[in-house]
Design an enzyme around this catalytic site. Structure first.
Site, PDB file in Angstrom:
ATOM      1  N   GLU A  53      58.356  -1.135   1.221  1.00 51.24           N
ATOM      2  CA  GLU A  53      59.038  -0.393   1.871  1.00 51.24           C
ATOM      3  C   GLU A  53      60.477  -0.230   2.082  1.00 51.24           C
ATOM      4  O   GLU A  53      60.926   0.795   2.296  1.00 51.24           O
ATOM      5  CB  GLU A  53      58.306  -0.642   3.456  1.00 51.24           C
ATOM      6  N   PHE A 115      46.581  -7.686  15.267  1.00 53.35           N
ATOM      7  CA  PHE A 115      47.094  -7.823  13.912  1.00 53.35           C
ATOM      8  C   PHE A 115      47.939  -6.942  13.643  1.00 53.35           C
ATOM      9  O   PHE A 115      47.968  -5.780  13.966  1.00 53.35           O
ATOM     10  CB  PHE A 115      45.824  -7.531  13.149  1.00 53.35           C
TER      11      PHE A 115
END
Ligand SMILES: Cc1ncc(C[n+]2csc(CCOP(=O)(O)OP(=O)(O)O)c2C)c(N)n1
Ligand SMILES: [Mg+2]
Lengths: 572, 163
Positions: A53, A115
Site C-alpha cells: 500500500e 479484526f
C-alpha cells in the site's frame, strides 16, 4: 426502495467518475471488498494493483506531481491504512493534492477492536490536510466532493476518507454536488495589491536583488509567469530542491539549486543579496541553514505564499504577500509592463560578484579511468535523454547528484520526496509518472539501499508494462549516511554498509525485466544509449552502475551552519 | 506572554483532537482549554489559554486558522476583554477552620454550595489570577479538593466573535 438507489460502493465509484479520475492505485482487503466489486464492474478508470500500500500512495502522489491532477489511492482497513501512512506523510510534507480512500470496519464494530480495525482518522490526522470518517451512506458523495475540493485548493495536500464496510453495502440514491462551500475554509487567492506594488519597487531599486523559488511555483503551475518576470527584471534566481524546473536551469540567470547541497554561487547570492523575493518557498532548515546566520547580512525579504502560516515561520518577513503564486506573479508582470525602466542599473555590478563565485566551478569533479563517478552517470543520462526525461529519485547522495547534474528546464519533470525524505519512493514515483505519461522517458535514479525499500514493485511494473529505466547508483553504502559519518563521526561507519546485496541483474530478470551491470566508465554511455534505444523501448531496464564508493556530495553546508559556510570538494 | 485565544469551530467529532493535536505536535503550551457548543448547535466555542513570544502566538493563530474545522479565531489579548473561570473547592470546615473558611469565602465573593459537619464546598468565579490568589490565601492544609474549568473569555463592548 426506488430503482435509482445504488450501493455505497457504487456511489464511491460514481464520485470518482464525476471527478474524472483516470487511475486509482490500490490494494484490496476485507473492508473494501464491496468497493472492489464495484471497481470490477466499471471501466472508466484503471485500477493499478501495487504490491504494497505504501507504493499505491507514492504512485498516486507521483501521478499528481507529474500532471497537477489529484492522485487517488484505495486501501483496506487496519494494515492497509497503516501501510499507507508513509505515503500520506510524504505527500503531506510536499503539499501534494491527493485523495486516499480507506476501508473501515462496519460502523457497529468501530471501537470494539474488531479484526483489522485501527483508528485511521486518528493515526493520519497529523499528516493529512484533512480527513473524514463517513458514518452515513447519505454523506458519501458530499464527503468525497469536499475531499477533492480541499485536496486541490489553497495549499494543496492529501485528504483521507475513511468508509466503514456496512455503508458500502447499503443503498441510497446518488447525486453528486455541483459545488461545495465550507464556511470554515476560504483559501486566499489574490495577493494584496499594495504589497505587490511595494515588492516590485523594492526589487527594481535594489543593489543586489535575488529571487528564490520553491515547490509552490511548480505546484501552482506558475513556472511560465515566474520565468517571464525573472527574465524581465534580469535578476539572478535560485531554486529549492522542490522548485527545480520552475525556471529553466539552462538560463544564465539561474544560479543552480541552493541549500545544504546548493551551488556556491546560489548560496553566496542568497547570503549577500539586499532584497530577496521568495516565491512558494518556506525557508526550511535544509534551504537556508541557520536563520540567524542567514539574517546576519541585512536584507529586505518579500515572501509570496498561499499559506499564511509559511510566512514569518522561521524568518521574519518584511513584505508578506499571501496569495496564489500564479495570480501574484501575473499581477507583478502586469505592473512591470507599465514601468519605464524594467531593469535595475545595479545588476551589472551584482553579476560581476556572482560570476566570481561561479568561477569556483563548485560542481566540477574529476572523472576516473577505472571507477565510475556517480556525477558522470547523471550527466550522461542528461545527454542521452537530451534533458527531456522525467526523473524520479529516492533519497540519499544519488538524489542530490540527480538534482545537481540533471538540469531541469520544465516543471513537473523532477519527482522526489523533499520534505519527508522518504527512501523507497523512487520506483513507485516512476510508476505513477510513467502511467500518466506513457510515451515519455521516465528514469528512476536510486541507490542500492533505497531501491530495496519498494523493490516488490518490479512486479507491478511487469503487470502494467511500464518501461521505466532504473539508474541504480550502487556504491555499496548508504552513501548519505556514510558521508555524515565520515565528516562528523570520525569515519565510524555504523550500519551504513550494505552487505549481502542481491544480484540486481538476476533480480530484475526474475521479475521479467532487463538487467544490466555497468562497471567501467567507458561503458556508461553505451549502456544508457542501449537502455533508451528503440529496441528496449517497451522494457523496464534495471541498470546497476557500480560507482566510486567514497564519492561525497559537494558543496555542503553542515547542519546548523550558515549558507556561506560551505565545505567544497577542494576544502578536503 | 499569556494569551487567551477564542475560536469558533464546527461542532464535529474529532474537531477537538485536531486542535489539541496541533498544540502537542508543534510544541505549543496549553494552560487550559475549554469547549462547549454555542447557541447555534453546529458551532462550538473554545477558549485556549496559552503562552509564548509574539512570533509563537502569531504562528498559533495562523495554524489554528489553517485547520479546516476552525471557522474563526480571535486573540482576545489584541483588545479589551473579560475573562472568567469557575473553581469549586472543598475545604475543611471543622471547628478549627469553620469561621476562617466562611470569612475567606466572603472576601473572595464565593458561595458555599454544600455543607457538611467537617467541610464546605465553595464556588468562586473570577479571572484565573483571582482564583490563584484565593488558593494562595487559605491554609494549604485545609484544602481537600479543587476543580477548575479553565478560563473562558469574551471581548468587551462591541468586540464580537460570531460567524
Ligand atoms: C525510510 C527512510 N529510512 C532512513 C532514511 C535515512 N537515510 C537517508 S539517506 C540514507 C541512505 C540511502 O542510501 P542509498 O539509497 O544507497 O543512497 P546513496 O546515499 O548511497 O546514494 C538513509 C538511510 C531515510 N531517508 N528514509
Ligand atoms: Mg548507496
Amino acid at each position: 426502495m426506488s430503482s435509482n438507489h445504488i450501493s455505497g460502493a457504487e456511489i464511491v465509484i460514481r464520485c470518482l467518475h464525476e471527478e474524472k479520475v483516470k487511475f486509482v492505485f490500490g490494494y484490496p482487503g476485507g473492508a473494501v471488498l464491496n468497493i472492489y466489486d464495484a471497481v470490477f464492474q466499471q471501466n472508466k478508470f484503471k485500477h493499478v494493483l501495487v504490491r504494497h500500500e505504501q507504493a499505491a500512495v507514492h504512485a498516486a502522489d507521483a501521478y499528481s506531481r507529474s500532471t497537477g491532477k489529484v492522485g487517488v489511492a484505495l486501501v483496506t482497513s487496519g494494515p492497509g491504512a497503516t501501510n499507507a501512512v508513509t505515503g500520506i506523510a510524504t505527500a503531506y510534507m510536499d503539499s501534494i493534492p491527493m485523495v486516499i480512500i480507506s476501508g473501515q470496519v462496519p460502523t457497529y464494530a468501530i471501537g470494539q477492536d474488531a479484526f483489522q480495525e485501527c483508528d485511521t482518522v486518528g493515526i493520519t490526522r497529523p499528516c493529512v490536510k484533512h480527513n473524514f470518517l463517513v458514518k452515513d451512506i447519505k454523506d458519501i458523495a458530499s464527503t468525497i466532493k469536499k475531499a477533492f475540493y480541499v485536496a486541490s485548493s489553497g495549499r494543496p495536500g492529501p485528504v483521507l476518507v475513511d468508509i466503514p464496510k456496512d455503508i458500502t453495502a447499503e443503498k441510497y440514491e446518488f447525486s453528486y454536488p455541483k459545488s461545495v462551500h465550507l464556511r470554515s475554509y476560504n483559501p486566499i487567492v489574490k495577493g494584496h495589491s499594495g504589497q505587490i506594488k511595494k515588492a516590485l519597487s523594492l526589487l527594481l531599486n535594489a543593489k543586489r536583488p535575488m529571487i528564490y523559488s520553491g515547490g509552490g511555483v511548480v505546484l501552482g503551475d506558475a513556472a511560465s509567469q515566474l520565468t517571464k518576470f525573472v527574465r524581465a527584471i534580469g535578476s539572478p534566481i535560485t531554486s529549492t530542491l522542490m522548485g527545480l524546473g520552475g525556471f529553466p536551469a539552462s538560463d544564465k540567470q539561474f544560479l543552480g539549486m541552493l541549500g545544504m547541497h546548493g551551488t556556491y554561487e546560489a548560496n553566496m547570492a542568497m547570503q549577500e543579496c539586499d532584497v530577496l523575493l521568495a516565491v512558494g518557498a518556506r525557508f526550511d532548515d535544509r534551504v537556508i541553514g541557520n536563520p540567524e546566520h542567514f539574517l546576519s547580512k541585512p536584507k529586505t525579504i518579500i515572501h509570496i505564499d498561499i499559506d499564511p502560516s509559511s510566512i514569518s515561520k522561521r524568518v521574519k518577513i518584511d513584505i508578506p504577500i499571501v496569495g496564489d503564486v500564479i495570480s501574484v506573479l501575473t499581477e507583478l508582470n502586469d505592473l512591470l509592463s507599465k514601468e519605464k525602466t524594467k531593469q535595475n542599473p545595479s545588476l551589472k555590478h551584482w553579476f560581476k560578484d556572482i560570476d566570481q563565485w561561479r568561477s569556483m566551478n563548485c560542481l566540477s569533479f574529476k572523472n576516473d579511468k577505472k571507477l565510475i563517478k556517480p556525477q558522470f552517470v547523471i550527466q550522461t543520462l542528461h545527454k542521452v535523454t537530451k534533458g527531456d526525461a522525467f526523473i524520479t529519485s529516492d533519497v540519499g547522495q544519488h538524489q542530490m547528484w540527480a538534482a545537481q547534474y540533471y538540469p531541469f528546464d520544465k516543471p513537473r519533470r523532477w519527482i522526489n520526496s523533499g520534505g519527508l525524505g522518504t527512501m523507497g519512493v523512487g520506483l513507485p514515483y516512476a510508476m505513477g509518472t510513467q502511467l500518466a505519461h506513457p510515451d515519455a522517458k521516465v528514469a528512476c535514479v536510486t541507490g542500492e539501499a533505497s531501491i530495496q525499500m519498494c523493490i516488490q514493485e518490479l512486479s507491478t511494473c511487469k503487470q502494467f508494462h511500464l518501461p521505466i529505466k532504473i539508474i541504480n547508483l550502487n556504491n555499496r553504502y548508504m552513501g548519505m549516511v556514510r558521508q555524515w559519518q565520515e565528516f562528523f563521526y570520525g569515519n565510524r561507519y555504523a550500519e551504513s554498509y550494505m552487505e549481502a546485496l542481491p544480484d540486481f541483474v538476476k533480480l530484475a530478470e526474475s521479475y521479467g525485466h532487463v538487467g544490466m551491470k555497468i562497471e567501467k566508465p567507458s561503458d556508461v554511455e553505451p549502456a544508457l544509449k542501449e537502455a533508451f534505444s528503440n529496441k528496449l523501448k517497451e522494457r523496464l531496464v534495471f541498470m546497476d552502475f557500480i560507482t566510486d564508493q567514497k564519492e561525497n556530495v559537494f558543496p555542503m553546508v553542515p547542519n546548523g551552519k550558515g549558507l556561506s559556510e560551505m565545505i567544497t570538494a577542494e576544502d578536503l | 506572554m499569556r494569551h487567551i485565544i477564542s475560536l469558533l469551530m464546527e461542532n464535529e467529532s474529532g474537531a477537538l483532537s485536531r486542535v489539541s493535536g496541533l498544540f502537542s505536535a508543534r510544541g505549543y503550551n496549553i494552560e487550559s482549554l475549554t469547549v462547549a457548543p454555542t447557541e447555534d448547535s453546529t458551532l462550538s466555542r473554545m477558549t485556549i489559554v496559552t503562552s509564548g513570544s509574539d512570533e509563537i502566538i502569531e504562528q498559533i493563530i495562523k495554524q489554528l486558522n489553517k485547520l479546516i474545522d476552525v471557522v474563526k479565531v480571535l486573540d482576545l489579548n489584541d483588545g479589551r476583554f473579560i475573562e472568567r473561570e469557575l473553581m469549586i473547592v472543598k475545604v475543611k470546615a471543622n471547628a478549627q477552620y469553620r469561621d476562617e473558611m466562611k470569612r475567606m469565602c466572603d472576601i473572595f465573593r464565593g458561595r458555599i454550595i454544600d455543607v457538611s459537619d467537617s467541610s464546605f464546598t465553595i464556588e468562586i468565579t473570577g479571572s484565573s489570577s483571582k482564583l490563584d490568589a484565593y488558593i494562595e490565601s487559605i491554609d494549604k492544609a485545609a484544602i481537600l479538593e479543587t476543580v477548575r474549568t479553565g478560563a473562558s473569555g469574551i471581548g468587551r463592548g462591541d468586540r464580537i466573535l460570531k460567524v
